[in-house]
Design an enzyme around this catalytic site. Structure first.
Site, mmCIF file in Angstrom:
data_model
loop_
_atom_site.group_PDB
_atom_site.id
_atom_site.type_symbol
_atom_site.label_atom_id
_atom_site.label_comp_id
_atom_site.label_asym_id
_atom_site.label_seq_id
_atom_site.Cartn_x
_atom_site.Cartn_y
_atom_site.Cartn_z
ATOM 1 N N GLN A 136 7.415 10.050 0.441
ATOM 2 C CA GLN A 136 7.311 8.545 0.421
ATOM 3 C C GLN A 136 8.225 7.923 1.675
ATOM 4 O OE1 GLN A 136 7.183 6.480 -3.165
ATOM 5 N NE2 GLN A 136 4.958 6.286 -3.045
ATOM 6 N N ILE A 143 0.698 -1.210 -0.034
ATOM 7 C CA ILE A 143 0.026 -0.074 0.119
ATOM 8 C C ILE A 143 0.917 1.277 0.019
ATOM 9 C CG2 ILE A 143 -2.151 -0.908 1.198
ATOM 10 C CD1 ILE A 143 -0.731 0.319 3.808
ATOM 11 N N TYR A 152 7.126 4.508 2.492
ATOM 12 C CA TYR A 152 7.093 3.472 1.524
ATOM 13 C C TYR A 152 8.427 3.184 1.293
ATOM 14 C CZ TYR A 152 5.561 1.339 -3.000
ATOM 15 O OH TYR A 152 5.451 0.648 -4.153
HETATM 16 N N1 NAP Z 1 2.155 -0.079 -9.423
HETATM 17 C C1 NAP Z 1 3.485 0.428 -9.227
HETATM 18 O O1 NAP Z 1 3.845 1.055 -10.399
HETATM 19 C C2 NAP Z 1 4.536 -0.194 -8.477
HETATM 20 C C3 NAP Z 1 5.772 0.186 -8.444
HETATM 21 C C4 NAP Z 1 6.664 -0.643 -7.722
HETATM 22 C C5 NAP Z 1 6.247 -1.319 -6.662
HETATM 23 N N2 NAP Z 1 4.896 -1.731 -6.590
HETATM 24 C C6 NAP Z 1 4.526 -2.676 -5.656
HETATM 25 O O2 NAP Z 1 3.991 -3.864 -6.248
HETATM 26 C C7 NAP Z 1 3.057 -4.432 -5.389
HETATM 27 C C8 NAP Z 1 1.689 -4.500 -6.187
HETATM 28 O O3 NAP Z 1 1.252 -3.048 -6.299
HETATM 29 P P1 NAP Z 1 -0.051 -2.742 -7.240
HETATM 30 O O4 NAP Z 1 0.297 -1.506 -8.232
HETATM 31 O O5 NAP Z 1 -0.452 -3.882 -8.187
HETATM 32 O O6 NAP Z 1 -0.963 -2.480 -5.990
HETATM 33 P P2 NAP Z 1 -2.727 -2.353 -6.127
HETATM 34 O O7 NAP Z 1 -3.243 -2.334 -7.455
HETATM 35 O O8 NAP Z 1 -3.075 -1.217 -5.151
HETATM 36 O O9 NAP Z 1 -3.036 -3.819 -5.521
HETATM 37 C C9 NAP Z 1 -2.494 -4.327 -4.218
HETATM 38 C C10 NAP Z 1 -3.062 -5.477 -3.778
HETATM 39 O O10 NAP Z 1 -2.559 -5.855 -2.250
HETATM 40 C C11 NAP Z 1 -3.652 -6.173 -1.590
HETATM 41 N N3 NAP Z 1 -3.320 -5.756 -0.309
HETATM 42 C C12 NAP Z 1 -3.444 -4.515 0.352
HETATM 43 N N4 NAP Z 1 -3.012 -4.548 1.633
HETATM 44 C C13 NAP Z 1 -3.288 -5.552 2.049
HETATM 45 C C14 NAP Z 1 -3.225 -6.202 3.288
HETATM 46 N N5 NAP Z 1 -3.044 -5.504 4.405
HETATM 47 N N6 NAP Z 1 -3.396 -7.716 3.353
HETATM 48 C C15 NAP Z 1 -3.562 -8.552 2.079
HETATM 49 N N7 NAP Z 1 -3.457 -7.971 0.916
HETATM 50 C C16 NAP Z 1 -3.442 -6.476 0.785
HETATM 51 C C17 NAP Z 1 -4.843 -5.644 -2.398
HETATM 52 O O11 NAP Z 1 -6.073 -6.454 -1.823
HETATM 53 P P3 NAP Z 1 -7.619 -5.744 -1.993
HETATM 54 O O12 NAP Z 1 -7.946 -5.902 -3.517
HETATM 55 O O13 NAP Z 1 -8.458 -6.483 -1.090
HETATM 56 O O14 NAP Z 1 -7.313 -4.241 -1.583
HETATM 57 C C18 NAP Z 1 -4.291 -5.821 -3.708
HETATM 58 O O15 NAP Z 1 -4.536 -7.098 -4.121
HETATM 59 C C19 NAP Z 1 2.955 -3.507 -4.112
HETATM 60 O O16 NAP Z 1 3.748 -4.121 -3.246
HETATM 61 C C20 NAP Z 1 3.577 -2.186 -4.514
HETATM 62 O O17 NAP Z 1 4.130 -1.702 -3.798
HETATM 63 C C21 NAP Z 1 4.030 -1.103 -7.563
#
Ligand code: NAP
Length: 241
Positions: A145, A86, A148
């Protein structure tokens, strides 16, 4: 028998792409989510992947969930992808302790919780693949951040330490550091900020979730047994070191 992969946050965004790709590659897959039941139900029905709701920041909830998955799917977890994460962005002078702890517990504490719980059976089975999803912002830092960036940076240290512990048990531990990927998390960034971010990506676009999933598929393969303690950056050339 096929190996079982658990993907945390595996029903949306990057995690969804990882779950789908691993299923297509022939693995048994279980996907975790935190709260969005509607999205999880649609995902599960569409892709025939069982979903498990639990908070990755809660050690006891993780323990119970792993036991449930073990008994329902009849298999130890061979592959763990710590993907759930998150953001609670703010500059430090406006950041509340609650936003600091929430991000640390969800993004970094979850890696301890899940690894601590699955490591015992991986050691017994003399096999394991763990992939932790870090971030370019854990490598380079990012304005607004501190929470984060600290949590994600911590993931990279955690990965290298656990890789050393797992090595003689055939448990590999690696990280992926995604750049900016087109998911709900990034769509939450204001348009004008996003334009500036894309302008700094040499490839000239946001990444796709499946481009991260491809990296995961590589790292979790049986054949990737000599790759451990590494961080795979997938960021369109935005940050290199
Ligand atoms: N998007 C980017 O550009 C980016 C870049 C670098 C790193 N990341 C990392 O990649 C990962 C995925 O990112 P994303 O962009 O795909 O995020 P996202 O679309 O916001 O999805 C987040 C996922 O994590 C789940 N989640 C959040 N809090 C949780 C908790 N306490 N317990 C269990 N599940 C939880 C959410 O469940 P719900 O559906 O139930 O909410 C959702 O399935 C993260 O670790 C993020 O920091 C992302």
């Amino acid at each position: 028998m096929s190996r079982l992969a658990l993907v945390t946050g595996g029903t949306r965004g990057i995690g969804e792409a990882i779950s789908i790709r691993l299923k297509k590659a022939g693995y048994l897959v279980a996907a975790n989510y935190g709260s969005n039941e509607e999205k999880a139900a649609v995902f599960s029905e569409r892709h025939h992947i069982p979903v498990y709701k639990f908070d990755v920041a809660d050690f006891e909830a993780c323990k119970l969930a792993v036991e449930t998955i073990r008994s329902e799917l009849g298999h130890d977890i061979d592959i763990l992808v710590n993907n759930a994460g998150i953001t609670r962005d703010n500059t430090i002078h406006k950041m509340t302790p609650e936003c600091w702890h929430k991000v640390m517990d969800t993004n970094l504490g979850s890696c301890f919780n899940m690894c601590r719980i699955v490591i015992d059976s991986m050691r017994v089975n003399n096999f394991g693949r763990i992939v932790n999803i870090g971030s370019i912002n854990g490598q380079a830092g990012q304005y607004g951040q501190v929470n984060y960036a600290a949590a994600k940076s911590g993931i990279h240290g955690f990965t290298k330490a656990l890789a050393q512990e797992g090595a003689r048990h055939n448990i590999t531990v690696n990280a992926i550091a995604p750049g900016y990927i087109a998911t709900d998390m990034v769509k939450a960034v204001p348009e004008r900020v996003l334009e500036k971010i894309v302008a700094r990506i040499p490839i000239g676009r946001l990444g796709e979730a499946d481009e991260i999933a491809r990296g995961v598929e590589f790292l979790v393969a049986d054949e990737a047994g000599f790759v451990t303690g590494s961080t795979l950056s997938i960021n369109g050339g935005q940050h290199m070191y």
